[in-house]
Scaffold this motif. Structure first.
Motif, mmCIF file in Angstrom:
data_model
loop_
_atom_site.group_PDB
_atom_site.id
_atom_site.type_symbol
_atom_site.label_atom_id
_atom_site.label_comp_id
_atom_site.label_asym_id
_atom_site.label_seq_id
_atom_site.Cartn_x
_atom_site.Cartn_y
_atom_site.Cartn_z
ATOM 1 N N GLU A 8 0.824 -1.191 0.000
ATOM 2 C CA GLU A 8 0.000 0.000 0.000
ATOM 3 C C GLU A 8 0.868 1.254 0.000
ATOM 4 O O GLU A 8 2.080 1.192 0.198
ATOM 5 N N SER A 52 4.351 2.240 2.156
ATOM 6 C CA SER A 52 5.050 1.039 2.624
ATOM 7 C C SER A 52 6.547 1.087 2.344
ATOM 8 O O SER A 52 7.297 0.262 2.870
ATOM 9 N N TYR A 84 5.619 -4.184 3.636
ATOM 10 C CA TYR A 84 4.808 -3.505 4.654
ATOM 11 C C TYR A 84 5.743 -2.806 5.637
ATOM 12 O O TYR A 84 6.669 -3.424 6.169
ATOM 13 N N TYR A 104 -1.089 -9.729 6.257
ATOM 14 C CA TYR A 104 -1.159 -8.501 5.460
ATOM 15 C C TYR A 104 -1.429 -8.820 3.991
ATOM 16 O O TYR A 104 -2.223 -8.152 3.335
ATOM 17 N N ARG A 161 -8.338 -4.035 11.888
ATOM 18 C CA ARG A 161 -8.481 -2.667 12.354
ATOM 19 C C ARG A 161 -7.110 -2.037 12.558
ATOM 20 O O ARG A 161 -6.089 -2.702 12.503
ATOM 21 N N GLY A 162 -7.115 -0.746 12.835
ATOM 22 C CA GLY A 162 -5.870 -0.071 13.140
ATOM 23 C C GLY A 162 -5.250 0.586 11.928
ATOM 24 O O GLY A 162 -5.764 0.510 10.811
ATOM 25 N N GLU A 163 -4.121 1.231 12.165
ATOM 26 C CA GLU A 163 -3.407 1.965 11.141
ATOM 27 C C GLU A 163 -1.970 1.456 11.043
ATOM 28 O O GLU A 163 -1.453 0.836 11.977
ATOM 29 N N PRO A 164 -1.304 1.729 9.905
ATOM 30 C CA PRO A 164 0.114 1.367 9.803
ATOM 31 C C PRO A 164 0.914 2.045 10.898
ATOM 32 O O PRO A 164 0.536 3.110 11.406
ATOM 33 N N ASN A 195 3.709 4.193 12.985
ATOM 34 C CA ASN A 195 4.397 5.461 12.784
ATOM 35 C C ASN A 195 5.888 5.184 12.657
ATOM 36 O O ASN A 195 6.537 4.763 13.621
ATOM 37 N N ARG A 225 -2.734 -4.224 13.372
ATOM 38 C CA ARG A 225 -3.851 -4.484 12.463
ATOM 39 C C ARG A 225 -4.154 -5.973 12.325
ATOM 40 O O ARG A 225 -5.108 -6.346 11.633
#
Length: 336
Positions: A58, A61, A241, A262, A287-290, A292, A305
């Motif tokens: 994505e 990445s 990722y 993933y 759920r969740g985000e990549p 930081n 996630r």
């Protein structure tokens, strides 16, 4: 003296087998406003001689950063990059120019990557390595015409005097590909080369890449977020990722028998007209985000996630392990 030896090695590899790019534990970080962003975190990847490998992931990445690091637009902070067996992560000067003539880049936006103030002839002339820049105008035009004809722009003479704005999007991308061919590369880094083209033109460009791979034995690192095109054009797929390769294998194995959660998420998120709505897996479990990348990641980067997360995932980074013949995944589900 070392630099001259490396340059000779790069230029002198004429065995006809193309190039092999090997990345070993490549890292790249950027510092902005006093904060480190670790964009590439231990990338290991091989593009075999004359092979097409797809790099899928994505946005954010690290795919494009990896391509620019391979091109040596960025210098890796750690790790090795081997091209035809020569370490190219620290070369400079003439050696770097020779390397870049053999490793060309095909950008996402063909209009932005072509100078709008120059004709196609001038644009292609700028791609020539030093040993070809001294060719006569007639010799150059013959070389350019051959490259343009090879990518399906006929008659070539009609295009050499034109400017990029006079061409369609598909024609501009073919010019960009012809420009790289004029340098006679062994490897092309194709960064989302069809994403800005009409759907009707994408297949023709992918078919062209495959044909050039077969005819000229040019290797490709095909960077994309589109699993369908990756499977169509590539023999192997590597999934990226958060700056890491998390799964790699043959195109069919990665798509049909994805191991990493993933990769499964990417497949489930892709439109499939043959998949019944009631049979679709609920992607809301991811759920969740990549993570930081300015912060240190402890454990698995996909833990935020992943529906299979456990305490080990939160404290220990997984290793890349074999999950089949030529098929690898970086996940604690298999790292036992």
């Amino acid at each position: 003296m070392i630099e001259q030896t490396q340059a000779t090695t790069l230029v002198g590899s004429t065995d006809g087998k193309g190039a092999a790019l090997v990345l070993k534990d490549v890292h790249k970080r950027f510092v902005q406003r006093g904060r480190d962003s670790h964009v590439l975190r231990g990338v290991n990847l091989t593009v075999g001689a004359g092979k097409i490998v797809a790099l899928v992931g994505e946005s954010g990445s690290g795919k494009s950063t990896l391509a620019r690091t391979i091109m040596r637009l960025y210098r890796p902070d750690k790790g090795k990059m081997l091209f035809d067996g020569v370490e190219v992560g620290r070369i400079r000067g003439r050696s770097l120019k020779d390397y870049r003539s053999q490793v060309q880049m095909l950008f996402q936006d063909p209009f932005a990557s072509l100078n709008p103030t120059h004709t196609i002839r001038t644009i292609m002339a700028h791609s020539l390595p030093a040993n070809r820049a001294r060719m006569s105008r007639r010799e150059k035009d013959e070389l350019f015409a051959s490259s343009l004809a090879r990518v399906g722009l006929n008659p070539p003479s009609n295009f050499l005097a034109q400017f990029p704005h006079e061409l369609s999007g598909g024609q501009r991308q073919r010019v960009a590909l012809a420009r790289s061919l004029a340098a006679q590369p062994k490897l092309v880094l194709a960064d989302e080369p069809v994403s800005m083209l009409d759907v009707s033109l994408r297949l023709s460009v992918l078919n062209l890449m495959q044909r050039l791979n077969e005819e000229l034995n040019i290797g490709y690192l095909y960077i994309t977020h589109d699993l369908a095109s990756a499977r169509y054009v590539a023999t192997r797929i590597a999934v990226m990722y958060a700056g890491e390769i998390v799964e790699e294998g043959t195109a069919d194995e990665v798509i049909e028998d994805a191991k990493h959660p993933y990769t499964q998420l990417l497949i489930q998120a892709a439109p499939d007209p043959n998949r019944q709505t009631r049979a679709m897996v609920d992607t809301t479990i991811f759920r969740g985000e990549p993570p930081n990348l300015t912060q240190k990641i402890v454990g698995c980067p996909f833990q935020f996630r992943c529906p299979h997360v456990n305490n080990r995932c939160r404290t220990e980074a997984p290793n890349m392990v074999e999950v089949g013949e030529g098929h690898k995944a970086k996940c604690h589900l298999f790292d036992v």
